[in-house]
Design a protein around this motif. Structure first.
Motif, mmCIF file in Angstrom:
data_model
loop_
_atom_site.group_PDB
_atom_site.id
_atom_site.type_symbol
_atom_site.label_atom_id
_atom_site.label_comp_id
_atom_site.label_asym_id
_atom_site.label_seq_id
_atom_site.Cartn_x
_atom_site.Cartn_y
_atom_site.Cartn_z
ATOM 1 N N GLY A 1 0.786 -1.226 0.000
ATOM 2 C CA GLY A 1 0.000 0.000 0.000
ATOM 3 C C GLY A 1 0.818 1.276 0.000
ATOM 4 O O GLY A 1 0.260 2.372 -0.030
ATOM 5 N N LYS A 2 2.144 1.156 -0.036
ATOM 6 C CA LYS A 2 3.019 2.334 -0.067
ATOM 7 C C LYS A 2 3.758 2.368 -1.402
ATOM 8 O O LYS A 2 4.193 1.342 -1.915
ATOM 9 N N LYS A 3 3.880 3.569 -1.977
ATOM 10 C CA LYS A 3 4.531 3.731 -3.270
ATOM 11 C C LYS A 3 6.031 4.013 -3.087
ATOM 12 O O LYS A 3 6.428 4.813 -2.248
ATOM 13 N N TYR A 4 6.838 3.356 -3.940
ATOM 14 C CA TYR A 4 8.288 3.541 -3.921
ATOM 15 C C TYR A 4 8.780 3.896 -5.320
ATOM 16 O O TYR A 4 8.463 3.212 -6.289
ATOM 17 N N GLN A 5 9.544 4.987 -5.412
ATOM 18 C CA GLN A 5 10.257 5.296 -6.639
ATOM 19 C C GLN A 5 11.490 4.393 -6.711
ATOM 20 O O GLN A 5 12.214 4.242 -5.727
ATOM 21 N N VAL A 6 11.728 3.764 -7.852
ATOM 22 C CA VAL A 6 12.846 2.834 -8.009
ATOM 23 C C VAL A 6 14.047 3.592 -8.563
ATOM 24 O O VAL A 6 13.968 4.220 -9.624
ATOM 25 N N GLU A 7 15.156 3.527 -7.848
ATOM 26 C CA GLU A 7 16.392 4.190 -8.262
ATOM 27 C C GLU A 7 17.479 3.141 -8.499
ATOM 28 O O GLU A 7 17.708 2.276 -7.657
ATOM 29 N N VAL A 8 18.134 3.201 -9.650
ATOM 30 C CA VAL A 8 19.215 2.272 -9.979
ATOM 31 C C VAL A 8 20.544 3.008 -9.873
ATOM 32 O O VAL A 8 20.753 4.038 -10.512
ATOM 33 N N ILE A 9 21.434 2.481 -9.042
ATOM 34 C CA ILE A 9 22.763 3.067 -8.835
ATOM 35 C C ILE A 9 23.792 2.082 -9.357
ATOM 36 O O ILE A 9 23.898 0.961 -8.859
ATOM 37 N N ALA A 10 24.550 2.469 -10.388
ATOM 38 C CA ALA A 10 25.492 1.552 -11.034
ATOM 39 C C ALA A 10 26.936 2.002 -10.826
ATOM 40 O O ALA A 10 27.249 3.183 -10.960
ATOM 41 N N TYR A 11 27.805 1.027 -10.523
ATOM 42 C CA TYR A 11 29.235 1.277 -10.387
ATOM 43 C C TYR A 11 30.012 0.312 -11.273
ATOM 44 O O TYR A 11 29.632 -0.853 -11.441
ATOM 45 N N ASP A 12 31.125 0.804 -11.794
ATOM 46 C CA ASP A 12 31.968 0.045 -12.719
ATOM 47 C C ASP A 12 32.992 -0.788 -11.957
ATOM 48 O O ASP A 12 33.770 -0.258 -11.164
#
Length: 386
Positions: A69-80
């Protein structure tokens, strides 16, 4: 300023404010990516990164991921990690200790093995494309394979070669690392079982660029077929080009890590003609075409086909989180993985739960793969393997 301009600017500003307020009200679900974003493995690494990012953008455009019932924005954090275990450890520590990430997607076997114990200790849910059987064992609870591995598809691939390639004398070339060792052992066994003569096997460093001495050695073995299973895309193309320049007229095959478009870019269309590749997708599939178009918008170039597997894996992960009903409790999410499958791939094929051949039952997504032949610079599907 006239009234029309004022109203337009006020309306745009009001819409932006509403969007900012909506974003502010949603919490953030962070997914980390550790992959080779530069160097020879970059086509795979960028597919890892943007497979997840494209899915995140789609979810966020719909208001975010609904979990309990709670909304989450999805964030992708990428490292090389540049295909180096030490860099993967540094990236992992930054993601988990500084960025607060609880979910990670890993690209390579060396990085996966370097982080294996830390993932269990930290209770971080990780999806990996590592092919080594060592990635998951009886004590593994938080690591999952995100697609079929060579033990699932190479047997069918080599059988296809047996029935469709005339010459039966093969040389196997692989990079000198965990991935290459495993694939050399598996490939050698399967080629022999299918009636091929393995004239030789050899290893090279992933940073290597001059293959003429190695190719000279290979050509002395008079192969009908050269297997390049774990070679990164630019390296495979380089080997193909240099071997053709040195007079090799036989067949090239690549039973893992498919990358036909990148191989053609590095080898040239003429040199790559007739090369046989395992494919993760049918390039004519409408789902792949849509994903490829989105990738091109993000990156400005055609995608490596593996973008599909990382998109699908991220989708399975988000579904498991929803089933668990708790973003923070990774133990619940890990336990919900089995309930997330079966589900449909973006290609329309069924993603199912497997892992029996690797000894990691219920911790692997089983995918459908294809056999492709490069014709006029493009892969054409000629068979399916499971």
């Amino acid at each position: 300023m006239n009234l029309k301009t004022f109203v337009k600017r006020f309306t745009v500003g009001l819409g932006l404010s509403a969007a900012l307020l909506a974003g502010a009200s949603a919490e953030t679900l962070k997914i980390g990516v550790i992959a080779s974003l530069t160097g020879p493995g970059a086509p795979w690494g960028l597919a890892t990164q943007y497979g997840a990012k494209i899915l995140a953008s789609e979810v966020n455009a719909k208001g975010g991921l609904d979990v309990g019932g709670k909304k989450y924005q999805v964030e992708v954090i990428a490292y090389d990690d540049q295909y180096k275990a030490a860099d993967a450890v540094a990236a992992y520590n930054r993601l988990v200790r500084q960025d607060g990430v609880k979910y990670v997607i890993l690209m390579s076997s060396p990085s996966t093995l370097a982080l294996k114990q830390s993932i269990e200790d930290d209770k971080v849910v990780a999806f990996t494309s590592a092919i080594t059987p060592k990635a998951i064992d009886a004590n593994t609870k938080y690591m999952f394979r995100l697609y079929s591995t060579p033990i699932d598809y190479v047997p069918s691939f080599v059988t296809w070669l047996k029935n469709n390639v005339k010459g039966k004398r093969v040389v196997i070339l692989n990079p000198n690392d965990e991935t290459g060792w495993d694939l050399t052992q598996l490939s050698e066994t399967l080629y022999k079982e299918n009636g091929f003569t393995v004239a030789g096997t050899d290893l090279y460093e992933r940073t290597q660029k001059d293959f003429q001495p190695l190719i000279t050695k290979v050509l002395s073995m008079k192969p009908d077929l050269i297997e390049l299973s774990a070679a990164s895309p630019p390296t495979a193309g380089l080997i193909v080009r240099q071997a053709r320049e040195m007079g090799y007229k036989g067949v090239f095959a690549k039973n893992s890590g498919p990358s036909p478009n990148e191989i053609v870019a590095a080898s040239g269309k003429e040199a790559a003609e007739g090369m046989i590749n395992l494919l993760y997708v049918d390039p004519t599939n409408s789902g792949f075409k849509r994903l490829a178009a989105d990738y091109k918008k993000f990156v400005g170039q055609e995608p490596h086909e593996q973008v599909v597997t990382y998109y699908d894996a991220a989708n399975v992960l988000l579904r498991a989180i929803q089933i668990a009903g708790d973003v923070k409790d990774t133990s619940k999410v890990a336990a919900s993985f089995a309930k997330a499958l079966p589900m449909k791939s973006v290609l329309g094929e069924d993603l199912t739960l497997s892992g029996k051949k690797n000894g990691d039952l219920n911790q692997q997504i089983l995918t459908v793969d294809y056999v492709g032949v490069i014709k006029n610079g493009r892969p054409v599907v000629v068979g399916k393997v499971k």
